[in-house]
Design a protein around this motif. Structure first.
Motif, PDB file in Angstrom:
ATOM      1  N   LYS A  79      10.200  33.844 105.723  1.00  0.00           N
ATOM      2  CA  LYS A  79       8.835  33.620 105.229  1.00  0.00           C
ATOM      3  C   LYS A  79       8.669  32.171 104.773  1.00  0.00           C
ATOM      4  O   LYS A  79       7.624  31.561 104.990  1.00  0.00           O
ATOM      5  N   LEU A  80       9.687  31.630 104.117  1.00  0.00           N
ATOM      6  CA  LEU A  80       9.633  30.226 103.693  1.00  0.00           C
ATOM      7  C   LEU A  80       9.534  29.287 104.886  1.00  0.00           C
ATOM      8  O   LEU A  80       8.767  28.327 104.872  1.00  0.00           O
ATOM      9  N   VAL A  81      10.304  29.576 105.922  1.00  0.00           N
ATOM     10  CA  VAL A  81      10.260  28.744 107.127  1.00  0.00           C
ATOM     11  C   VAL A  81       8.873  28.814 107.756  1.00  0.00           C
ATOM     12  O   VAL A  81       8.270  27.788 108.085  1.00  0.00           O
ATOM     13  N   GLU A  82       8.373  30.013 107.900  1.00  0.00           N
ATOM     14  CA  GLU A  82       7.045  30.204 108.503  1.00  0.00           C
ATOM     15  C   GLU A  82       5.958  29.482 107.707  1.00  0.00           C
ATOM     16  O   GLU A  82       5.145  28.742 108.272  1.00  0.00           O
ATOM     17  N   ARG A  83       5.956  29.670 106.418  1.00  0.00           N
ATOM     18  CA  ARG A  83       4.939  29.031 105.569  1.00  0.00           C
ATOM     19  C   ARG A  83       5.096  27.514 105.538  1.00  0.00           C
ATOM     20  O   ARG A  83       4.109  26.780 105.499  1.00  0.00           O
ATOM     21  N   ILE A  86       3.598  26.113 108.698  1.00  0.00           N
ATOM     22  CA  ILE A  86       2.131  26.157 108.607  1.00  0.00           C
ATOM     23  C   ILE A  86       1.634  25.003 107.743  1.00  0.00           C
ATOM     24  O   ILE A  86       0.661  24.322 108.086  1.00  0.00           O
ATOM     25  N   MET A  87       2.318  24.768 106.618  1.00  0.00           N
ATOM     26  CA  MET A  87       1.922  23.667 105.734  1.00  0.00           C
ATOM     27  C   MET A  87       2.094  22.311 106.411  1.00  0.00           C
ATOM     28  O   MET A  87       1.238  21.434 106.286  1.00  0.00           O
ATOM     29  N   ILE A  88       3.186  22.144 107.156  1.00  0.00           N
ATOM     30  CA  ILE A  88       3.412  20.886 107.874  1.00  0.00           C
ATOM     31  C   ILE A  88       2.276  20.645 108.861  1.00  0.00           C
ATOM     32  O   ILE A  88       1.733  19.541 108.937  1.00  0.00           O
ATOM     33  N   ASP A  89       1.918  21.682 109.584  1.00  0.00           N
ATOM     34  CA  ASP A  89       0.823  21.564 110.546  1.00  0.00           C
ATOM     35  C   ASP A  89      -0.489  21.208 109.840  1.00  0.00           C
ATOM     36  O   ASP A  89      -1.235  20.334 110.295  1.00  0.00           O
ATOM     37  N   GLN A 101       5.601  12.405 102.506  1.00  0.00           N
ATOM     38  CA  GLN A 101       6.614  12.870 101.545  1.00  0.00           C
ATOM     39  C   GLN A 101       6.658  14.407 101.549  1.00  0.00           C
ATOM     40  O   GLN A 101       7.744  14.990 101.550  1.00  0.00           O
ATOM     41  N   ARG A 102       5.514  15.025 101.570  1.00  0.00           N
ATOM     42  CA  ARG A 102       5.454  16.495 101.592  1.00  0.00           C
ATOM     43  C   ARG A 102       6.061  17.041 102.871  1.00  0.00           C
ATOM     44  O   ARG A 102       6.820  18.017 102.842  1.00  0.00           O
ATOM     45  N   ILE A 103       5.733  16.415 104.008  1.00  0.00           N
ATOM     46  CA  ILE A 103       6.273  16.862 105.296  1.00  0.00           C
ATOM     47  C   ILE A 103       7.793  16.726 105.304  1.00  0.00           C
ATOM     48  O   ILE A 103       8.503  17.637 105.747  1.00  0.00           O
ATOM     49  N   THR A 104       8.306  15.618 104.814  1.00  0.00           N
ATOM     50  CA  THR A 104       9.753  15.395 104.773  1.00  0.00           C
ATOM     51  C   THR A 104      10.438  16.483 103.954  1.00  0.00           C
ATOM     52  O   THR A 104      11.461  17.046 104.359  1.00  0.00           O
ATOM     53  N   TYR A 105       9.845  16.791 102.807  1.00  0.00           N
ATOM     54  CA  TYR A 105      10.427  17.821 101.942  1.00  0.00           C
ATOM     55  C   TYR A 105      10.398  19.188 102.630  1.00  0.00           C
ATOM     56  O   TYR A 105      11.409  19.894 102.689  1.00  0.00           O
ATOM     57  N   LEU A 106       9.246  19.560 103.178  1.00  0.00           N
ATOM     58  CA  LEU A 106       9.111  20.857 103.842  1.00  0.00           C
ATOM     59  C   LEU A 106      10.034  20.951 105.053  1.00  0.00           C
ATOM     60  O   LEU A 106      10.652  21.992 105.295  1.00  0.00           O
ATOM     61  N   GLN A 107      10.146  19.868 105.812  1.00  0.00           N
ATOM     62  CA  GLN A 107      11.019  19.881 106.981  1.00  0.00           C
ATOM     63  C   GLN A 107      12.480  20.036 106.565  1.00  0.00           C
ATOM     64  O   GLN A 107      13.253  20.694 107.246  1.00  0.00           O
ATOM     65  N   SER A 108      12.842  19.464 105.415  1.00  0.00           N
ATOM     66  CA  SER A 108      14.224  19.622 104.939  1.00  0.00           C
ATOM     67  C   SER A 108      14.517  21.084 104.601  1.00  0.00           C
ATOM     68  O   SER A 108      15.633  21.554 104.811  1.00  0.00           O
ATOM     69  N   ILE A 109      13.529  21.795 104.093  1.00  0.00           N
ATOM     70  CA  ILE A 109      13.701  23.226 103.811  1.00  0.00           C
ATOM     71  C   ILE A 109      13.916  23.994 105.105  1.00  0.00           C
ATOM     72  O   ILE A 109      14.829  24.809 105.222  1.00  0.00           O
ATOM     73  N   VAL A 110      13.068  23.722 106.089  1.00  0.00           N
ATOM     74  CA  VAL A 110      13.184  24.388 107.391  1.00  0.00           C
ATOM     75  C   VAL A 110      14.562  24.109 107.991  1.00  0.00           C
ATOM     76  O   VAL A 110      15.232  25.024 108.482  1.00  0.00           O
TER      77      VAL A 110
END
Length: 123
Positions: A79-83, A86-89, A101-110
């Motif tokens: 669910k975290l990966v999916e969300r 979606i947020m990156i998009d 900065q937000r994209i970098t952080y979210l991509q690191s989670i993925v």
């Protein structure tokens, strides 16, 4: 009473960890300051364990919190990966000053969750 967040724990594992250590239910109940019948309910899944019970098992039996919460981890990670995707998009379509900065952080989670999955499949 805690929210039913812990109902994802396979309760038979609590009993397995205690038995593996060859410690009586009475002893563990005494350490938790509860009656043995309450511990029986936790171990049999009739009642959700409290955070105190979970942490006590972690300390007494050396079981990691990840092990205790494996079903919950398996449910939350996809669910975290999916969300995150979606947020990156969304961020890409609606640029903002801190968007990169937000994209970098979210991509690191993925990426982190993806690496964990590949390590799990290697086992």
């Amino acid at each position: 009473m805690p929210p039913p967040v812990f109902n994802m724990i396979p309760m038979h594992n609590l009993k397995w960890y205690r038995k593996r250590a060859d410690i009586s239910q009475q002893d563990v109940a005494t350490l938790l300051n509860i009656i043995p019948q309450t511990l029986t309910r936790y171990e049999n899944g009739a009642r959700d364990p409290t955070p105190e019970v979970i942490i006590t098992y972690h300390i007494l039996f050396g079981v990691t919190l990840h092990e205790l919460f494996t079903p919950l981890f398996k449910k939350i990670k996809p669910k975290l990966v999916e969300r995150s995707k979606i947020m990156i998009d969304d961020i890409n379509h609606n640029p903002s000053p801190k968007g990169n900065q937000r994209i970098t952080y979210l991509q690191s989670i993925v990426n982190l969750i993806g690496e964990e999955k590949s390590h799990e499949s290697d086992k």
